[in-house]
Design an enzyme around this catalytic site. Sequence first.
Site, short mmCIF file in Angstrom:
data_model
loop_
_atom_site.label_atom_id
_atom_site.label_comp_id
_atom_site.label_asym_id
_atom_site.label_seq_id
_atom_site.Cartn_x
_atom_site.Cartn_y
_atom_site.Cartn_z
N GLY A 104 0.83 -1.50 0.26
CA GLY A 104 0.18 0.44 -0.15
C GLY A 104 0.79 1.20 -0.05
O GLY A 104 0.45 2.14 -0.40
N PHE A 140 -13.78 3.40 5.65
CA PHE A 140 -13.19 2.92 4.34
C PHE A 140 -12.84 3.41 3.42
O PHE A 140 -13.14 3.60 2.41
CB PHE A 140 -13.75 1.81 4.48
CG PHE A 140 -12.81 0.18 3.33
CD1 PHE A 140 -11.84 -0.34 4.41
CD2 PHE A 140 -12.21 -0.07 1.92
CE1 PHE A 140 -10.84 -1.41 3.91
CE2 PHE A 140 -11.60 -1.01 2.00
CZ PHE A 140 -10.62 -1.62 2.57
N VAL A 141 -11.55 3.31 3.26
CA VAL A 141 -10.75 4.11 2.13
C VAL A 141 -9.72 3.76 1.07
O VAL A 141 -9.65 2.51 1.17
CB VAL A 141 -10.11 5.95 2.62
CG1 VAL A 141 -10.79 7.07 3.02
CG2 VAL A 141 -8.76 5.29 3.72
N LYS A 173 -5.84 7.02 10.92
CA LYS A 173 -7.94 7.52 11.65
C LYS A 173 -7.81 8.01 13.27
O LYS A 173 -7.23 7.01 13.69
CB LYS A 173 -8.18 6.44 10.66
CG LYS A 173 -9.05 5.25 9.98
CD LYS A 173 -9.37 4.32 10.01
CE LYS A 173 -9.65 3.83 8.55
NZ LYS A 173 -10.81 2.65 8.25
N ASP A 221 -4.43 2.25 11.18
CA ASP A 221 -6.04 2.37 11.48
C ASP A 221 -5.50 1.27 13.47
O ASP A 221 -6.14 2.62 14.06
CB ASP A 221 -6.28 0.94 10.25
CG ASP A 221 -8.11 1.05 10.80
OD1 ASP A 221 -7.90 1.07 11.75
OD2 ASP A 221 -8.22 0.25 9.47
N ARG A 270 -5.96 0.43 -6.11
CA ARG A 270 -4.72 1.16 -5.51
C ARG A 270 -4.49 2.03 -6.55
O ARG A 270 -2.91 2.87 -6.02
CB ARG A 270 -3.36 0.10 -5.55
CG ARG A 270 -3.60 -0.96 -4.14
CD ARG A 270 -2.33 -1.64 -4.19
NE ARG A 270 -2.75 -2.91 -3.72
CZ ARG A 270 -1.83 -3.18 -2.30
NH1 ARG A 270 -1.78 -1.59 -1.74
NH2 ARG A 270 -2.57 -4.56 -1.91
N ASP A 286 0.52 3.05 4.50
CA ASP A 286 -0.20 4.11 4.00
C ASP A 286 -0.99 4.44 4.62
O ASP A 286 -1.26 5.59 4.97
CB ASP A 286 -0.72 3.22 2.47
CG ASP A 286 -1.23 1.83 2.91
OD1 ASP A 286 -0.86 1.47 4.68
OD2 ASP A 286 -2.09 1.05 2.12
N ASP A 324 -6.42 -0.29 -1.37
CA ASP A 324 -6.77 -0.93 -1.79
C ASP A 324 -8.14 -1.66 -0.34
O ASP A 324 -8.27 -1.80 0.43
CB ASP A 324 -6.43 -2.43 -2.11
CG ASP A 324 -5.90 -3.43 -1.17
OD1 ASP A 324 -6.08 -4.29 -1.74
OD2 ASP A 324 -5.39 -3.33 0.26
#
Length: 195
Positions: A58, A167-168, A146, A117, A180, A114, A174
């Site tokens: 990512g 959820f991004v 986040k 979370d 991606r 990336d 991805d």
Amino acid sequence: MVFIGAPIFTSDSIDMLGDLQKILYHESTIMARLDELAAQITHDYRGLDLTLVAVLNGSLPFMADLIRRIPLPLKLDCLSVSSYYGGTETTGNVRFDQDRLPDVDGRHTLIVDDILDSGITLAAIRRKIQEEAKPASLKSCVLLSKRRERAKEVEADYVGFEIADEFVVGYGLDYDEKYRNLSLIGVLNPEIYAK
């Protein structure tokens, strides 16, 4: 006439954009924030032996654009880990997908990922590198963080953007290995992953 470097929009890319509930950051906004992050990292690491470690897959677009903005001699390495396995929530089990850790012995090391979370992946990476690779210092840089309660108490030292608990996808992020390659970051329509 085709312009080199101009984005090529196909029906597939338009379909991917149609899967987004909303766009959070366009490419120009991301690039402007990367300029700021790179300036801060350059200031903090000037004169030090620096290695950046990209967390695959990512962080690749983020890492590629970030290092081009850091005018310092540095080394680059990658680390392959898994904790999502195609879903939208971490499994809580972090698997290191390669036999060796990056060679950062005695070097100032910056983990580049990336998204922060649950904190489970970043905490596991930090612990493993600190204990087994013996860096001179260890910090982390994430594109997105986040705003949520984390399963592990870990924060990044450098953060591109703080976002809500959504959820991004895009710009390396991805869902089931798709999206991606979008040059922006957007919130995926829940209907896509509820199927």
